[in-house]
Design an enzyme around this catalytic site. Sequence first.
Site, PDB file in Angstrom:
ATOM      1  N   ARG A 121       0.853  -1.206   0.000  1.00 25.52           N
ATOM      2  CA  ARG A 121       0.000   0.000   0.000  1.00 25.52           C
ATOM      3  C   ARG A 121       0.883   1.249   0.000  1.00 25.52           C
ATOM      4  NH1 ARG A 121      -3.905  -3.178   3.490  1.00 25.52           N
ATOM      5  NH2 ARG A 121      -2.796  -2.934   5.432  1.00 25.52           N
TER       6      ARG A 121
ATOM      7  N   PHE B 134     -11.465  -5.264  -5.222  1.00 28.44           N
ATOM      8  CA  PHE B 134     -11.435  -6.148  -4.050  1.00 28.44           C
ATOM      9  C   PHE B 134     -10.878  -5.354  -2.859  1.00 28.44           C
ATOM     10  CE2 PHE B 134     -10.606  -8.810  -7.802  1.00 28.44           C
ATOM     11  CZ  PHE B 134     -11.629  -9.744  -7.732  1.00 28.44           C
TER      12      PHE B 134
ATOM     13  N   ASP C 102     -15.918  -3.439  -4.257  1.00 33.19           N
ATOM     14  CA  ASP C 102     -15.987  -4.701  -3.515  1.00 33.19           C
ATOM     15  C   ASP C 102     -17.428  -5.174  -3.616  1.00 33.19           C
ATOM     16  OD1 ASP C 102     -14.051  -5.991  -1.014  1.00 33.19           O
ATOM     17  OD2 ASP C 102     -16.148  -6.627  -1.133  1.00 33.19           O
ATOM     18  N   SER C 103     -17.607  -6.510  -3.723  1.00 31.86           N
ATOM     19  CA  SER C 103     -18.981  -7.003  -3.866  1.00 31.86           C
ATOM     20  C   SER C 103     -19.741  -6.921  -2.542  1.00 31.86           C
ATOM     21  CB  SER C 103     -18.968  -8.440  -4.386  1.00 31.86           C
ATOM     22  OG  SER C 103     -18.169  -9.222  -3.546  1.00 31.86           O
TER      23      SER C 103
ATOM     24  N   ALA D 103     -20.424  -1.021  -4.563  1.00 30.64           N
ATOM     25  CA  ALA D 103     -20.652  -2.410  -4.148  1.00 30.64           C
ATOM     26  C   ALA D 103     -21.113  -3.201  -5.362  1.00 30.64           C
ATOM     27  CB  ALA D 103     -21.702  -2.467  -3.035  1.00 30.64           C
TER      28      ALA D 103
ATOM     29  N   ASP E 191      -6.553  -7.198  -5.857  1.00 36.34           N
ATOM     30  CA  ASP E 191      -6.116  -7.982  -4.683  1.00 36.34           C
ATOM     31  C   ASP E 191      -7.255  -8.908  -4.247  1.00 36.34           C
ATOM     32  OD1 ASP E 191      -4.672  -8.891  -2.485  1.00 36.34           O
ATOM     33  OD2 ASP E 191      -5.325  -7.241  -1.198  1.00 36.34           O
TER      34      ASP E 191
ATOM     35  N   CYS F 241      -2.963 -14.243  -3.075  1.00 32.86           N
ATOM     36  CA  CYS F 241      -2.630 -14.678  -1.712  1.00 32.86           C
ATOM     37  C   CYS F 241      -2.889 -16.171  -1.545  1.00 32.86           C
ATOM     38  CB  CYS F 241      -3.389 -13.862  -0.667  1.00 32.86           C
ATOM     39  SG  CYS F 241      -5.171 -14.005  -0.829  1.00 32.86           S
TER      40      CYS F 241
HETATM   41  N1  SAH Z   1      -7.319  -5.585  -0.734  1.00 31.59           N
HETATM   42  C1  SAH Z   1      -7.844  -5.797   0.594  1.00 31.59           C
HETATM   43  C2  SAH Z   1      -8.077  -7.260   0.934  1.00 31.59           C
HETATM   44  C3  SAH Z   1      -8.999  -7.960  -0.058  1.00 31.59           C
HETATM   45  S1  SAH Z   1      -9.869  -9.272   0.651  1.00 31.59           S
HETATM   46  C4  SAH Z   1      -6.926  -5.130   1.621  1.00 31.59           C
HETATM   47  O1  SAH Z   1      -5.853  -4.613   1.277  1.00 31.59           O
HETATM   48  O2  SAH Z   1      -7.301  -5.109   2.786  1.00 31.59           O
HETATM   49  C5  SAH Z   1     -10.889  -9.729  -0.675  1.00 31.59           C
HETATM   50  C6  SAH Z   1     -12.138  -8.892  -0.855  1.00 31.59           C
HETATM   51  O3  SAH Z   1     -12.705  -9.265  -2.103  1.00 31.59           O
HETATM   52  C7  SAH Z   1     -13.249  -9.094   0.171  1.00 31.59           C
HETATM   53  O4  SAH Z   1     -13.544  -7.867   0.796  1.00 31.59           O
HETATM   54  C8  SAH Z   1     -14.452  -9.614  -0.612  1.00 31.59           C
HETATM   55  O5  SAH Z   1     -15.689  -9.046  -0.184  1.00 31.59           O
HETATM   56  C9  SAH Z   1     -14.129  -9.155  -2.023  1.00 31.59           C
HETATM   57  N2  SAH Z   1     -14.699  -9.956  -3.116  1.00 31.59           N
HETATM   58  C10 SAH Z   1     -14.772 -11.302  -3.226  1.00 31.59           C
HETATM   59  N3  SAH Z   1     -15.299 -11.660  -4.427  1.00 31.59           N
HETATM   60  C11 SAH Z   1     -15.551 -10.508  -5.113  1.00 31.59           C
HETATM   61  C12 SAH Z   1     -16.079 -10.218  -6.405  1.00 31.59           C
HETATM   62  N4  SAH Z   1     -16.439 -11.179  -7.232  1.00 31.59           N
HETATM   63  N5  SAH Z   1     -16.178  -8.925  -6.754  1.00 31.59           N
HETATM   64  C13 SAH Z   1     -15.795  -7.933  -5.916  1.00 31.59           C
HETATM   65  N6  SAH Z   1     -15.296  -8.161  -4.693  1.00 31.59           N
HETATM   66  C14 SAH Z   1     -15.173  -9.419  -4.273  1.00 31.59           C
END
Ligand code: SAH
Length: 394
Positions: free
Chosen positions: A213, A229, A251-252, A278, A298, A338
């Site tokens: 970050r 994400f 984020d979804s 969202a 991510d 990850c």
């Molecule tokens: N980048 C973040 C961590 C990501 S965790 C950080 O630095 O803290 C993964 C995230 O992806 C979760 O919040 C989850 O809600 C989201 N997610 C999972 N599937 C998804 C999709 N199809 N579209 C959008 N977001 C999604």
Amino acid sequence: MNYPKVILKSGKDQSVRRYHPWIFSGAIKKIIGNVNEGDLVYVTDNKDEFLALGHYQIGSIAVRILTFDQREIDENFWKEKISNAYKLRKNFGLAEKENHNVYRLVHAEGDGLPGLIIDYYNGTAVLQMHSIGMYMNKEHIINALRELYGDKLLAIYDKSATTIPFKSQIEAKNGYVYGESGEQVVLEYGNKFRVNWEEGQKTGFFIDQRENRKLLAKYSKNRSVLNVFGYTGGFSVYAMQGAANIVHSVDSSKKAIDLTNENINLNFGDDKRHEAFAVDAFEYLNDIDNKYDVIILDPPAFAKHHNVLHNALQGYKRMNAKAIEKIKPGGLLFTFSCSQVVSKENFRKTIFTAAANTGRNVRILHQLSQPIDHPVNIYHPESEYLKGLVVYVE
Ligand code: SAH
């Protein structure tokens, strides 16, 4: 030492002699004595020579090793291991200071404590135990934390309900095991984040992306940034701090989007540069032609097991191809995986295929990994799980 004895098959002692901390069930010749899940066992080669002491578990990883020395696993052992883990964080500037009070204190095998995660959030330690052996030592771990932090420690929260192996007889419940504290605003390099370990994913916050970050902030000035994400909006906060023109978070989960908006607000007030959506990541990426200079991908682990690796890699490929195709000329893609089962080489190959599918000229600027509070045990390459690339797309 009167522990049940796990005797290895001939030749199966090699990896233990090279300090790998797991013994697979297939390596065991026989077990002498009555052994239950979570018990300490004494591991020997087939000539009865001592190799290690560890926790026994039912499953393909049968023993998780705590020490390769002939020593007692007593109160002092836990204190020594946890205080060694703290020393590493403190010596390299991560332990609590004026503008920073969040870090991972114990990273399982990376700190010589297989099955144990401890994250520290401004006075609250959040525990996640992934093995029965660790769970059975909870009191020792609590005592070691209390001695280490003294009055600075407000609370210890145990969040092992979903991480304890589900086949075991133990019913782990989440809850405070010392003191009590509600959600907190923590400081990461001066940036504020609300962390709720009771309801959030994992222990509440993805501490492992901190340095990545920070790197993003450096590349954000006057650029339009898309954080896909986003979860708590970690990358979005740093992009704002780095003076981006526009920052969009996707984020979804509606909850994640609310949390992102709250974190942006905590740091920048009502700043119109930021907007959060969202929506599904794949759908959003379909329609972003030429809008963003910087894109962060991510996602959650697409593969948790080797048997779904192929599908996971296809997923990473399609998503990255989309982002590379749509990013502005001269753009930067920060892309991560990850999944522990996706190797660095596999991930890089996948991004290579994604780039080739778009036909654009793509160069790697940075190869990223996990930070120093998530150390990789050199004898346990599996501890390296976070992979990232920053690529420049002409
Ligand atoms: N980048 C973040 C961590 C990501 S965790 C950080 O630095 O803290 C993964 C995230 O992806 C979760 O919040 C989850 O809600 C989201 N997610 C999972 N599937 C998804 C999709 N199809 N579209 C959008 N977001 C999604």
